[in-house]
Enzyme design. Structure first.
Site, short mmCIF file in Angstrom:
data_model
loop_
_atom_site.label_atom_id
_atom_site.label_comp_id
_atom_site.label_asym_id
_atom_site.label_seq_id
_atom_site.Cartn_x
_atom_site.Cartn_y
_atom_site.Cartn_z
N ASP A 233 0.87 -1.16 0.00
CA ASP A 233 0.00 0.00 0.00
C ASP A 233 0.92 1.23 0.00
O ASP A 233 2.09 1.14 0.36
CB ASP A 233 -0.96 0.00 1.20
CG ASP A 233 -2.17 0.89 0.94
OD1 ASP A 233 -3.21 0.67 1.58
OD2 ASP A 233 -2.09 1.77 0.06
C1 GLC Z 1 -4.21 4.35 -0.41
C2 GLC Z 1 -5.16 3.21 -0.19
C3 GLC Z 1 -5.18 2.21 -1.31
C4 GLC Z 1 -4.95 2.92 -2.64
C5 GLC Z 1 -3.54 3.49 -2.62
C6 GLC Z 1 -3.24 4.27 -3.90
O1 GLC Z 1 -3.52 4.64 0.76
O2 GLC Z 1 -5.07 2.51 1.06
O3 GLC Z 1 -6.45 1.54 -1.27
O4 GLC Z 1 -5.13 2.02 -3.73
O5 GLC Z 1 -3.29 4.29 -1.50
O6 GLC Z 1 -4.04 5.41 -3.97
#
Ligand code: GLC
Length: 679
Positions: A233
């Site tokens: 993430d």
């Molecule tokens: C965010 C979210 C994730 C998302 C990523 C990119 O923190 O937790 O679901 O796809 O970053 O935006």
């Protein structure tokens, strides 16, 4: 083009030709949204983009609004359609939009379990139940990947709150993990084979998901056979070497100057085997190669809007419909008072990384007028959306205007919603009530001397308390956050163009305190204990025999269905074969969602009274009956035994329930299951 790099070379062949620095570059992203290119090796960069219910391709800086795309119903709505084929269609449309914008991987679906109604991202998740959530998330992955676009199921795992999400440790025993929080991902990985899995921010029993080898390698790869890329993430990786050793292939976005240096040094000093780096890089390169099968596509905005409308309508749940208040019929002289700012400014998605810039937004008020051309429609905003001092002062005037607009109407449609910014990534809610300005107005409208029926329409991404106000309504429609076509979908259901068939994917409790997770949410001092164990959602409410407002699986129709002829037989391998017949005994065609639950009547461990094991959404014309068949496997009936470290099916007596919700069981039968293979 073939799915190899330099003509004929496979991923591992390509990796064998790379230098350490080229390999290190490949296990980091190139920027917020792209993998790293290695042009001299014929490896191009590919783009990833959010999100679960629509493409958010970012043209420039991080978290800027994405390029316009279809905003499909969020998972909070799709979770209520109980229709894997429909969710697969939405996934395929999402994948087609990714093809049109040259995106290789969509960062979705979200597959986390709705452990508490308070979780700020519940609108991005399907259900409190792993069987329903797993089947719908798998269908979404299937649909996306049917376009040769990768899906990225997230957030692996036990990311069930936003409070302290970057650090909190989810503390849960292995049985709870396996049976509830991992089983959704297991179903998705084993049936839909996603190209990517995104590791979560949080810890699980003290170890961060992004560096949790048990999770990312022993379970995900060795047990479940996952062969795709594990992606972090965003910004979660704090130790790239530890993450690589655990099985995390791609850090997003890249932590340049720290991660690359750390990996290079670890390879040089032998603390990280080059073979581990090679495996990770090979998986990233394989992702690039398989993306080459993707073909450009033209965006068919009209067709996708029509699909968004159909999916939203199929997801709307008719919670209550006293005295047939709905559907509305378009008669000359009919006067409809539409009260509520959300009828003019619809609430159709949440806030955060999933937010889509919609190509178009249907306005409920306009769509209702279009669907009732002969009627007189009166509108009044009724309540303020903000909560500033000025808003509070305006509330009284707005309410009085609404009461005047409702005078003499034949029916009042009151459109409620959670205020903008109530359902947000990074933030959990602290209660599940609607704003008092809305519910106070409802009571005043319902107190009209003509006893004009009041139809309540809800736009919210996770459960809200209905018990403090729904007694003064004739009908309640839960629309969830249903995307850009929510307005037209609502008009379709209100006027009967579509017979509602949504079913609750999340229990609506009488009050928040009744939720099984209530005393253990959101935890404290960096720890959240899943004290309710496997008794999440209806599993917990049923085990405690607690009264609820509306049960998991509940939803009414404009017609009626009858269930009969249940047969249950064992298959000799510890599984069951179940059939029953369902008939449409009402006056209009409609869908019924036939739900199969099973309970183990006697077990060495405490098990929920009943658990969803299968479901089928069927369409029946009036007077038509159909036989439905279900198969339940031995694994479906098993529990995870921590002492034995495996799934266990205990022979003995089980109860098979077939019904229209978890608390509307129409047919039931006990059956004895022998030890697999003994009969
Ligand atoms: C965010 C979210 C994730 C998302 C990523 C990119 O923190 O937790 O679901 O796809 O970053 O935006």
């Amino acid at each position: 083009m073939t799915s190899t790099g330099m003509i004929g070379l496979s991923a591992s062949d390509l990796v064998a030709q790379l230098s350490i620095s080229q390999k290190v570059a490949l296990c980091l992203g190139a920027d917020n949204w792209r993998t790293a290119p290695v042009p001299e090796a014929g490896i191009e960069s590919v783009m990833v983009s959010d999100g679960p219910h629509g493409l958010r391709k970012q043209p420039g800086e991080f978290l800027a609004p994405g390029l316009p795309a279809t905003c499909f119903p969020t998972a909070s709505a799709l979770g209520s359609c109980w229709d894997a084929a429909l969710v697969r269609e939405v996934g395929a449309a999402l994948g087609a939009e990714a093809r049109a914008q040259d995106v290789a991987v969509i960062l979705g679906p979200g597959a986390n379990i709705k452990r508490s109604p308070l979780c700020g991202r519940n609108f991005e998740y399907f259900s409190e139940d792993p069987c329903l959530a797993g089947q719908l998330a798998a269908a979404m992955v299937d649909g996306i990947q049917s376009q040769h676009v990768g899906a990225c199921v997230k957030h692996f795992a036990a990311n069930n709150q936003e409070t302290d999400r970057l650090r909190v440790s989810a503390e849960l025993d292995e049985r709870t993990l396996r049976e509830i929080y991992l089983s959704v991902f297991e179903r998705v990985v084993s049936t839909a084979r996603p190209w990517v899995v995104m590791s979560a921010y949080n810890k699980i029993n003290g170890e961060y998901a992004w560096r949790n080898r048990w999770l990312l390698t022993e379970v995900l790869r060795d047990e479940w056979g996952f062969d795709g890329v594990v992606m972090s993430d965003w910004g979660s990786v704090q130790d790239r070497v530890a993450a690589l050793a655990a099985g995390l292939d791609l850090e997003m976005p890249p932590n340049f100057g720290i991660s690359d240096r750390a990996v290079t040094e670890a390879i040089a000093n032998g603390t990280l085997a080059e073979s581990v780096l090679d495996e990770a890089v090979a998986r990233v390169v394989r992702l690039v190669l398989r993306s080459r099968d993707r073909r450009p596509a033209e965006l068919d905005a009209a067709a996708h809007h029509a699909l968004a409308r159909r999916a939203a309508a199929a997801s709307i749940v008719l919670l209550k419909n006293d005295a047939g208040a709905l559907p509305l019929s378009d008669e000359p002289g009919l006067t409809v008072a539409v009260i509520g700012e959300f009828a003019r400014r619809p609430s159709y998605q949440g806030v955060g990384s999933s937010a889509v810039t919609p190509l178009h937004v249907d306005v409920p008020l306009d769509e209702l007028a279009r669907a009732l051309p002969s009627a007189t429609i009166r509108f009044s905003p009724g309540y303020p959306l903000g909560h500033s001092e000025a808003d509070k002062e305006a509330a009284g005037t707005l309410a009085d205007e609404a009461l005047r607009a409702a005078e003499g109407a034949d029916v009042i449609i009151m459109v409620f919603g959670l205020p903008p910014g109530s359902e947000v990534e990074h933030i959990d809610r602290s209660h599940i009530d609607l704003p008092a300005a809305q519910t106070d107005l409802l009571r005043r409208l319902a107190g009209n001397e003509n006893a004009t029926p009041v139809v309540a329409v809800l736009f919210n991404g996770s459960v809200i308390r209905t018990s403090t106000w729904d007694d003064c309504t004739s009908a309640v429609l839960e629309c969830w956050l249903a995307g850009q076509a929510a307005g037209s979908a609502l008009a379709d259901v209100l006027t009967g163009i579509v017979n509602p068939s949504g079913r609750l994917a999340e229990t609506i409790p009488l009050r928040l305190e009744d939720a099984p997770s209530y005393l253990n949410f959101p935890g404290e001092e960096g720890h959240v204990r899943y004290g309710e164990g496997v008794f999440v959602g209806y599993r917990g409410y049923d085990a405690a025999a607690r009264s609820i407002a509306y049960p998991f699986g509940h939803g009414l129709s404009y017609t009626q269905f009858e269930y009969r002829g249940l047969t249950v037989s064992t298959d000799g391998a510890g599984g069951l074969a179940v059939t029953c017949t369902v008939a449409n005994i009402g006056g209009r065609a409609g869908h019924e969602v036939v739900q199969l639950y099973v309970g183990d009547l006697k077990s060495r461990v405490r098990r929920p009274p009943r658990e969803l094991k299968a479901f089928s959404r069927i369409y029946l014309e009036p007077g038509i009956a159909r036989e439905i068949s279900f198969t339940v496997t031995a694994r479906d009936l098993s529990y995870w035994s921590p002492s034995r470290g495996r799934w266990v099916l205990e022979p003995g007596e089980f109860r098979v329930d077939v019904g229209a919700s978890s608390r509307d069981i129409r047919l039931a039968q006990h059956i004895t299951i022998e030890s697999p293979g003994s009969s």
